[in-house]
Design an enzyme around this catalytic site. Structure first.
Site, PDB file in Angstrom:
ATOM      1  N   HIS A 320       0.752  -1.083  -0.034  1.00  0.00           N
ATOM      2  CA  HIS A 320      -0.090  -0.237  -0.026  1.00  0.00           C
ATOM      3  C   HIS A 320       0.422   1.437   0.122  1.00  0.00           C
ATOM      4  O   HIS A 320       0.597   1.902   0.785  1.00  0.00           O
ATOM      5  CB  HIS A 320      -1.066  -0.092   1.158  1.00  0.00           C
ATOM      6  CG  HIS A 320      -2.182  -1.209   0.878  1.00  0.00           C
ATOM      7  ND1 HIS A 320      -2.209  -2.033   2.106  1.00  0.00           N
ATOM      8  CD2 HIS A 320      -3.658  -0.748   0.252  1.00  0.00           C
ATOM      9  CE1 HIS A 320      -3.349  -2.907   1.627  1.00  0.00           C
ATOM     10  NE2 HIS A 320      -3.895  -2.140   0.617  1.00  0.00           N
ATOM     11  N   HIS A 324       1.052   2.011  -6.229  1.00  0.00           N
ATOM     12  CA  HIS A 324      -0.139   0.543  -5.966  1.00  0.00           C
ATOM     13  C   HIS A 324      -1.142   1.815  -6.187  1.00  0.00           C
ATOM     14  O   HIS A 324      -2.339   2.270  -7.049  1.00  0.00           O
ATOM     15  CB  HIS A 324      -0.071   0.618  -4.743  1.00  0.00           C
ATOM     16  CG  HIS A 324      -1.836  -0.134  -4.329  1.00  0.00           C
ATOM     17  ND1 HIS A 324      -2.662  -1.112  -5.287  1.00  0.00           N
ATOM     18  CD2 HIS A 324      -2.877  -0.173  -3.480  1.00  0.00           C
ATOM     19  CE1 HIS A 324      -3.649  -1.250  -4.680  1.00  0.00           C
ATOM     20  NE2 HIS A 324      -4.159  -0.005  -3.606  1.00  0.00           N
ATOM     21  N   HIS A 360      -7.365   7.033  -3.180  1.00  0.00           N
ATOM     22  CA  HIS A 360      -7.992   6.522  -2.407  1.00  0.00           C
ATOM     23  C   HIS A 360      -7.238   5.438  -1.053  1.00  0.00           C
ATOM     24  O   HIS A 360      -8.041   4.631  -0.024  1.00  0.00           O
ATOM     25  CB  HIS A 360      -8.570   4.611  -3.339  1.00  0.00           C
ATOM     26  CG  HIS A 360      -7.344   3.093  -3.790  1.00  0.00           C
ATOM     27  ND1 HIS A 360      -6.679   3.823  -4.574  1.00  0.00           N
ATOM     28  CD2 HIS A 360      -7.885   1.948  -2.647  1.00  0.00           C
ATOM     29  CE1 HIS A 360      -5.694   2.562  -4.234  1.00  0.00           C
ATOM     30  NE2 HIS A 360      -5.925   1.708  -4.067  1.00  0.00           N
ATOM     31  N   ASP A 361      -5.588   5.296  -0.885  1.00  0.00           N
ATOM     32  CA  ASP A 361      -5.009   4.174   0.045  1.00  0.00           C
ATOM     33  C   ASP A 361      -3.827   5.692   0.402  1.00  0.00           C
ATOM     34  O   ASP A 361      -3.291   4.792   0.982  1.00  0.00           O
ATOM     35  CB  ASP A 361      -4.119   3.579  -0.324  1.00  0.00           C
ATOM     36  CG  ASP A 361      -5.261   2.403  -0.502  1.00  0.00           C
ATOM     37  OD1 ASP A 361      -5.907   1.918   0.030  1.00  0.00           O
ATOM     38  OD2 ASP A 361      -4.796   1.000  -0.836  1.00  0.00           O
ATOM     39  N   ASP A 478      -8.794  -1.440  -7.553  1.00  0.00           N
ATOM     40  CA  ASP A 478      -8.130  -1.503  -7.030  1.00  0.00           C
ATOM     41  C   ASP A 478      -7.764  -3.573  -6.289  1.00  0.00           C
ATOM     42  O   ASP A 478      -6.905  -3.431  -6.168  1.00  0.00           O
ATOM     43  CB  ASP A 478      -9.339  -1.068  -5.606  1.00  0.00           C
ATOM     44  CG  ASP A 478      -8.535  -1.864  -3.841  1.00  0.00           C
ATOM     45  OD1 ASP A 478      -7.405  -1.161  -3.891  1.00  0.00           O
ATOM     46  OD2 ASP A 478      -8.765  -1.147  -3.150  1.00  0.00           O
ATOM     47  N   GLN A 529      -3.990 -17.628  -3.604  1.00  0.00           N
ATOM     48  CA  GLN A 529      -4.081 -17.256  -4.612  1.00  0.00           C
ATOM     49  C   GLN A 529      -5.266 -18.345  -5.253  1.00  0.00           C
ATOM     50  O   GLN A 529      -5.902 -16.592  -5.986  1.00  0.00           O
ATOM     51  CB  GLN A 529      -2.990 -16.478  -5.431  1.00  0.00           C
ATOM     52  CG  GLN A 529      -1.990 -16.099  -4.698  1.00  0.00           C
ATOM     53  CD  GLN A 529      -2.552 -14.846  -4.424  1.00  0.00           C
ATOM     54  OE1 GLN A 529      -3.120 -13.843  -5.137  1.00  0.00           O
ATOM     55  NE2 GLN A 529      -2.273 -14.505  -2.801  1.00  0.00           N
ATOM     56  N   PHE A 532      -8.776 -16.507  -3.458  1.00  0.00           N
ATOM     57  CA  PHE A 532      -8.619 -15.242  -3.824  1.00  0.00           C
ATOM     58  C   PHE A 532      -9.638 -15.193  -5.496  1.00  0.00           C
ATOM     59  O   PHE A 532      -9.976 -14.346  -5.689  1.00  0.00           O
ATOM     60  CB  PHE A 532      -7.184 -14.272  -3.994  1.00  0.00           C
ATOM     61  CG  PHE A 532      -7.152 -13.123  -3.848  1.00  0.00           C
ATOM     62  CD1 PHE A 532      -8.125 -12.220  -3.420  1.00  0.00           C
ATOM     63  CD2 PHE A 532      -6.909 -12.466  -5.027  1.00  0.00           C
ATOM     64  CE1 PHE A 532      -8.099 -10.639  -3.899  1.00  0.00           C
ATOM     65  CE2 PHE A 532      -6.593 -11.286  -5.637  1.00  0.00           C
ATOM     66  CZ  PHE A 532      -7.242 -10.235  -5.015  1.00  0.00           C
TER      67      PHE A 532
END
Length: 629
Positions: A320, A324, A360-361, A478, A529, A532
């Site tokens: 983050h 990113h 956004h982060d 994202d 993963q 995910f």
């Protein structure tokens, strides 16, 4: 709105009739309100000019995620009339599977109306046939209609007074995902860990499900506000050609030419821009789109502002960080440039989405919301444990706009500025991963209900509907790393796993329960993963690809290849393998040895850091291609 059509040749496409129904007031917005048609030539020309380097095969929509499987409690009478899924065929013969409850109710009522029209020999509006029905056909149609009415009444009885139609879909998807995770968790010890991670991260738990043991340990947040004079020094004299000074202008020109490429190398861009990827990308994208000029934005305060925002992204975070943030913004730029979307949203809406992606982060501490609430951090207390990080990101971004030197919105009309702020807040808050299932349910309900109500066309009339689609785009970007080429995906995977492990190290130091997927001594990267992709990325990107057809098909293809890559590397032995981590005794020894090293607080010993996976050898790429061939 756009209508789905099917063509028989290999380069099939869906022609889109786009109708702009704007909720924003901006110059020339009314000029876009006329319907326009995307011809085959426009689609083909765009795809040829914006090739991502992946196979450009426009295959049918994939229905591979759990959303398109029947629920265990569905009726046994068959899929076509009483199961948890319905289908709708438009005028052009294209079947769309309907999975959201409210849209299913609408579809069943339309079926009943169609039957009644046929039985009374009245034109239905959808069928020009004047063929009279036989007695047996009439009897069967009556029985089907009664069955549909019973089905609708049964589902209406289950609706709670306070539930929205989106919550109906969310509840259904949650039941289905919980069932899938239960089965996944039974495969091995690591499967249980992955299922727990997906559940704790991406499912918004009900109040009666929460059982959090609060600890008194408080982890201070690190604020990294840089002196504005640094930005002024960087901007002295004329504006740099790319917003920032670069290492090599020729190399930078090549990177700029690739900005519409889905597999854009953001880490290379970061190197060329001397660690200023977010400033450079914001300047280039917003300038090329003409958005800064459209809204009379003064370049000096805007660039100063972006320097400050970028400085508040923590460079020490493996994942983050500003790279990113820039990566998500570039992905949004690509999706918002597709003709299907480009002619739908206004300039202000596009600006809000790109701005939200950039911020956004900001000031992300490299820790999860769960960690912050469990440790009673100051931010968790400030935001009442609700979307702690997302509230902090957007609040930090707008806090700096109150500084005169950074306020690039000063020349915007008040109403326009207020709407930009409202959209940015809504978009950033939608990146809360615990709201993932809710957002996806709302999008699918809106899309399917609109198609049923408008004969297969999607109409976005209200602010809620339009911002919902934009939220889906930003959220999809994202978590888009899994849809990109294998080297890029593996690089981002390595970085996010390392950030998780650093949180796990802090939890161990504080004697807190280690969060799922945060224990570096008991980690299943491969299964994490696969889970995910199967449970989070694929269902969302299926929804987005359906919305933006024929675009995004390449992302689904790449997603499948990446999933196969990790799936084929899961060790066969369910226990005692690297995937499942060491046994209890060996793990205890490893932890004991780790604690003896006594690293400084918040830091990791060099030998514990994951190796750099950003350089992928050719054998890996060949193996990935072989798994999908």
């Amino acid at each position: 709105m756009y209508t789905y059509r099917r063509y028989s040749d290999q380069t099939e496409y869906r022609s889109c009739h786009l109708k702009l129904l704007s909720f924003s007031e901006e110059p020339n917005a009314s000029e876009k309100n006329e319907s326009e048609e995307l011809s085959p030539q426009i689609v083909e020309e765009y795809l040829s000019q914006h090739s991502t380097g992946m196979p450009r095969k426009l295959s049918d929509q994939r229905r591979g995620s759990f959303l398109y499987r029947s629920e265990a409690d569905s009726s046994s009478r068959g899929l076509s009339r009483t199961s948890s899924m319905s289908s709708m065929t438009d005028k052009n013969g294209l079947d769309d599977i309907i999975v959201t409850p409210f849209a299913q109710i609408l579809a069943r009522l339309r079926d009943v109306k169609h039957c009644m029209n046929r039985l009374t020999q009245l034109p239905s509006g959808d069928d020009d046939s004047d063929n009279r029905l036989s007695g047996s056909d009439q009897q069967q149609m009556l029985l089907d209609s009664l069955s549909d009415i019973d089905w609708v009444l049964d589902h209406l009885n289950k609706i709670k007074a306070r539930n929205s139609v989106g919550e109906m879909a969310q509840s259904k998807f949650k039941r289905m995902l919980t069932r899938e995770l239960s089965q996944f968790s039974e495969t091995s010890r690591s499967g249980n860990q992955v299922a727990e991670w997906v559940s704790s991260t991406y499912l918004d738990r009900d109040d009666d499900e929460l059982d959090i043991e609060k600890r008194n340990a408080r982890i201070p947040m690190i604020y990294t506000k840089r002196i504005i004079n640094q930005a002024q020094q960087a901007l002295k004299g004329n504006f740099p050609k790319f917003g920032v000074e670069v290492e090599d202008e020729d190399a930078m020109e090549e990177m700029v030419a690739q900005l519409n490429n889905w597999n854009f190398d953001m880490w290379k861009f970061n190197t060329i821009t001397k660690d200023h990827p977010l400033v450079a990308l914001s300047y280039i994208v917003l300038t090329e789109r003409g958005l800064l000029r459209s809204f009379n934005i003064d370049m000096h305060p805007f660039l100063k502002y972006m320097f400050v925002i970028e400085a508040n992204y923590h460079k020490t975070n493996p994942y983050h960080n500003a790279v990113h943030g820039a990566d998500v913004m570039q992905a949004c730029h690509v999706l918002l440039g597709y003709p299907v979307v480009e002619q739908v949203f206004t300039d202000l809406e596009v600006f809000a989405a790109l701005f939200a992606a950039a911020i956004h982060d900001v000031d992300h501490p490299g820790l999860t919301n769960s960690f912050l609430t469990t440790t009673s951090s100051p931010l968790a207390i400030l935001y009442n444990d609700h979307a702690v990080l997302e509230n902090h990101h957007v609040a930090t971004a707008f806090k700096y706009l109150h500084e005169d030197e950074l306020n690039w919105t000063a020349a915007m009309p008040d109403k326009q500025r207020q709407l930009l702020r409202k959209m940015a807040i809504d978009l950033v808050l939608a990146t809360d991963m615990s709201k993932h299932l809710s957002l996806m349910a709302d999008i699918k309900t809106t899309v399917e209900s609109s198609k049923v109500a408008h004969n297969g066309k999607l109409v976005l009339e209200s602010y809620t509907e339009r911002i919902l689609v934009l939220q889906g785009i930003v959220h999809s970007c994202d978590i888009s790393s899994a849809t990109k080429s294998l080297p890029i995906y593996k690089s981002w995977t390595e970085k996010v796993i390392e950030e998780f492990c650093q949180q796990g190290d802090r939890e161990r130091e504080l004697k807190l329960p280690i969060s799922p997927m945060c224990d570096r001594y008991n980690l299943s990267i491969e299964k994490s993963q696969v889970g995910f992709i199967d449970f989070i990325v694929l269902p969302l990107w299926e929804t987005l690809a359906e919305l933006m057809y024929p675009f995004c098909q390449e992302m689904l293809t790449q997603l499948n290849e990446n999933r196969n890559y990790y799936f084929n590397r899961i060790p066969e032995s369910p226990r005692g393998s690297i995937t499942d981590g060491p046994g209890a005794e060996e793990r205890s020894t490893l932890i004991s040895n780790s604690e003896k090293r006594k690293p400084r607080k918040g830091a990791l010993p060099e030998e514990d850091k994951l190796s750099d996976l950003s350089s992928i050898d050719e054998a890996d790429e060949v193996a990935a291609l072989e798994t999908t061939s």
